[in-house]
Design an enzyme around this catalytic site. Sequence first.
Site, PDB file in Angstrom:
ATOM      1  N   ARG A 122       0.831  -1.254  -0.038  1.00  0.00           N
ATOM      2  CA  ARG A 122      -0.136  -0.105   0.082  1.00  0.00           C
ATOM      3  C   ARG A 122       0.748   1.387  -0.033  1.00  0.00           C
ATOM      4  O   ARG A 122       1.686   1.577   1.006  1.00  0.00           O
ATOM      5  CB  ARG A 122      -0.997  -0.212   1.208  1.00  0.00           C
ATOM      6  CG  ARG A 122      -1.822   1.048   1.319  1.00  0.00           C
ATOM      7  CD  ARG A 122      -2.881   0.893   2.317  1.00  0.00           C
ATOM      8  NE  ARG A 122      -4.077   2.028   2.521  1.00  0.00           N
ATOM      9  CZ  ARG A 122      -4.218   2.774   3.430  1.00  0.00           C
ATOM     10  NH1 ARG A 122      -3.320   2.677   4.405  1.00  0.00           N
ATOM     11  NH2 ARG A 122      -4.915   3.618   3.592  1.00  0.00           N
ATOM     12  N   PHE A 127       1.923  10.807   1.410  1.00  0.00           N
ATOM     13  CA  PHE A 127       1.214  10.402   2.848  1.00  0.00           C
ATOM     14  C   PHE A 127       2.305   9.162   3.305  1.00  0.00           C
ATOM     15  O   PHE A 127       3.188   9.799   4.194  1.00  0.00           O
ATOM     16  CB  PHE A 127       0.031   9.614   2.498  1.00  0.00           C
ATOM     17  CG  PHE A 127      -0.613   9.154   3.936  1.00  0.00           C
ATOM     18  CD1 PHE A 127      -0.139   9.649   5.116  1.00  0.00           C
ATOM     19  CD2 PHE A 127      -1.599   8.170   3.893  1.00  0.00           C
ATOM     20  CE1 PHE A 127      -0.654   9.183   6.160  1.00  0.00           C
ATOM     21  CE2 PHE A 127      -2.167   7.700   4.854  1.00  0.00           C
ATOM     22  CZ  PHE A 127      -1.665   8.078   6.216  1.00  0.00           C
ATOM     23  N   GLN A 130       3.552   1.390   2.885  1.00  0.00           N
ATOM     24  CA  GLN A 130       3.137   0.513   4.093  1.00  0.00           C
ATOM     25  C   GLN A 130       3.585  -0.661   3.732  1.00  0.00           C
ATOM     26  O   GLN A 130       3.240  -1.168   2.192  1.00  0.00           O
ATOM     27  CB  GLN A 130       1.579   0.640   4.269  1.00  0.00           C
ATOM     28  CG  GLN A 130       1.288  -0.415   5.272  1.00  0.00           C
ATOM     29  CD  GLN A 130      -0.251  -0.176   5.692  1.00  0.00           C
ATOM     30  OE1 GLN A 130      -0.903   0.718   5.334  1.00  0.00           O
ATOM     31  NE2 GLN A 130      -0.695  -1.209   6.179  1.00  0.00           N
ATOM     32  N   ASN A 169      -1.555  -0.671  12.625  1.00  0.00           N
ATOM     33  CA  ASN A 169      -2.686  -1.433  13.394  1.00  0.00           C
ATOM     34  C   ASN A 169      -3.910  -1.894  12.553  1.00  0.00           C
ATOM     35  O   ASN A 169      -4.057  -1.639  11.299  1.00  0.00           O
ATOM     36  CB  ASN A 169      -3.106  -0.893  14.777  1.00  0.00           C
ATOM     37  CG  ASN A 169      -3.749   0.579  14.546  1.00  0.00           C
ATOM     38  OD1 ASN A 169      -4.683   0.676  13.464  1.00  0.00           O
ATOM     39  ND2 ASN A 169      -3.612   1.562  15.446  1.00  0.00           N
ATOM     40  N   PHE A 181       4.569   1.196   8.407  1.00  0.00           N
ATOM     41  CA  PHE A 181       4.502   2.345   7.400  1.00  0.00           C
ATOM     42  C   PHE A 181       5.789   3.422   7.596  1.00  0.00           C
ATOM     43  O   PHE A 181       6.107   3.497   8.787  1.00  0.00           O
ATOM     44  CB  PHE A 181       3.211   3.137   7.208  1.00  0.00           C
ATOM     45  CG  PHE A 181       2.588   3.834   8.334  1.00  0.00           C
ATOM     46  CD1 PHE A 181       2.936   5.259   8.436  1.00  0.00           C
ATOM     47  CD2 PHE A 181       2.085   3.152   9.380  1.00  0.00           C
ATOM     48  CE1 PHE A 181       2.527   6.047   9.485  1.00  0.00           C
ATOM     49  CE2 PHE A 181       1.507   4.003  10.354  1.00  0.00           C
ATOM     50  CZ  PHE A 181       1.671   5.270  10.449  1.00  0.00           C
ATOM     51  N   LEU A 190      -2.582  11.251  12.505  1.00  0.00           N
ATOM     52  CA  LEU A 190      -2.322   9.958  12.996  1.00  0.00           C
ATOM     53  C   LEU A 190      -1.851   9.793  14.255  1.00  0.00           C
ATOM     54  O   LEU A 190      -1.718   8.726  15.206  1.00  0.00           O
ATOM     55  CB  LEU A 190      -1.070   9.283  12.060  1.00  0.00           C
ATOM     56  CG  LEU A 190      -1.317   9.102  10.743  1.00  0.00           C
ATOM     57  CD1 LEU A 190      -0.166   8.476   9.885  1.00  0.00           C
ATOM     58  CD2 LEU A 190      -2.653   8.238  10.324  1.00  0.00           C
ATOM     59  N   HIS A 194      -1.367   5.591  16.227  1.00  0.00           N
ATOM     60  CA  HIS A 194      -0.200   4.890  15.778  1.00  0.00           C
ATOM     61  C   HIS A 194       0.830   5.267  16.448  1.00  0.00           C
ATOM     62  O   HIS A 194       1.282   6.366  16.938  1.00  0.00           O
ATOM     63  CB  HIS A 194      -0.209   4.889  14.262  1.00  0.00           C
ATOM     64  CG  HIS A 194      -1.322   4.557  13.322  1.00  0.00           C
ATOM     65  ND1 HIS A 194      -1.415   3.451  13.107  1.00  0.00           N
ATOM     66  CD2 HIS A 194      -2.433   5.371  12.875  1.00  0.00           C
ATOM     67  CE1 HIS A 194      -2.646   3.437  12.377  1.00  0.00           C
ATOM     68  NE2 HIS A 194      -3.189   4.445  12.128  1.00  0.00           N
TER      69      HIS A 194
END
Length: 250
Positions: A122, A127, A130, A169, A181, A190, A194
Site C-alpha cells: 500500500r 502520505f 506501507q 494497526n 509504514f 495519526l 499509531h
Amino acid sequence: MISHLLLRWRTMLLLLILLSSQSIIIDAKIEQEDERSVTLPKRKVVKPLLDPIPMLPQVTHKVFLDVEIEDGDDSGGRIELGLFGTHAPQLVENFRALCACDQGNGKRTKKPLCYKGSTFHRIITNFMIQGGDFTHHDGTGGETIFGADIVDESFAVKHNRKFLLSSANKGRRNSNASQFFITTVKAQWLDDHHVVFGFVLSGEDVVQAIERQGTNGGKPRQKITVVNSGVLELTAQEKLPIPVAQKIIA
C-alpha cells in the site's frame, strides 16, 4: 412675598456652595489616587524560559531493508532504520527480529517470521509507504514474534516530520502486529492512533522512489519487494541523542 423669595434664593445658594465643595474634595481624592498609582512599583516583565530542545528517543537498534522495484525507472536500494528501543520495546524487538529473520515460524500462521520476500502493498502518494504483511502480501495478514498483538506502548513521539517509522494497526487500539509504514509527509492526524518507534537513518531517496510508485487509492504501480533485511551495528554518532529540529524535513 419678597422675603419668601430671598429665603429660597439663599437656600439654593447654600446648596450650590455645598455641592461645589464636595466636588472639589472628590477631585482632590482622585488626583491623590492617580498620583499614588503612578508611583506604585510595576512588576518587572520576565522573559519566558524556553523549553529545552526536545530530543527524539534514543536509537537502540539499527536495521535495514533492501528493496527492489520491479520494471520501474528506479531500481530500489537500501533503507536503514533507527529504532527507539526504550520508547517502544516490544514493537522494536518485533521489528528487529522480523528484519533478522531469527525467530523461526509464527505460532498462528506457521509462516517464517521474516520481512524478506514481503512487499510494500500500500503506497499513497504524499502520505506514506506501507509494508510488513509477510503472509498475505495485501494488508490482511502478518504476525508478531510473540503470537499475540502488541499494545500501544506510547504515543509520545508525534507524526510531525517525514521518514518516521510507525506501526500499522488493525483499526483499533492495541492491535499492532508486523505491518508498518514510513511517512513521506507530516501526518499529525495519526497522532494518538499509531505508535512511532523509529525513523529513517539513511535511504530517504529509496523511500521517495517507492512513493513514486504510489496512487491515490494506495495500489502500487509496480511490485516492490523486500529482497533482503537484517540488523546492523550502531555507530557511536548514531547512539547520541538527536534534537528533533535536526530531523525535521519539511
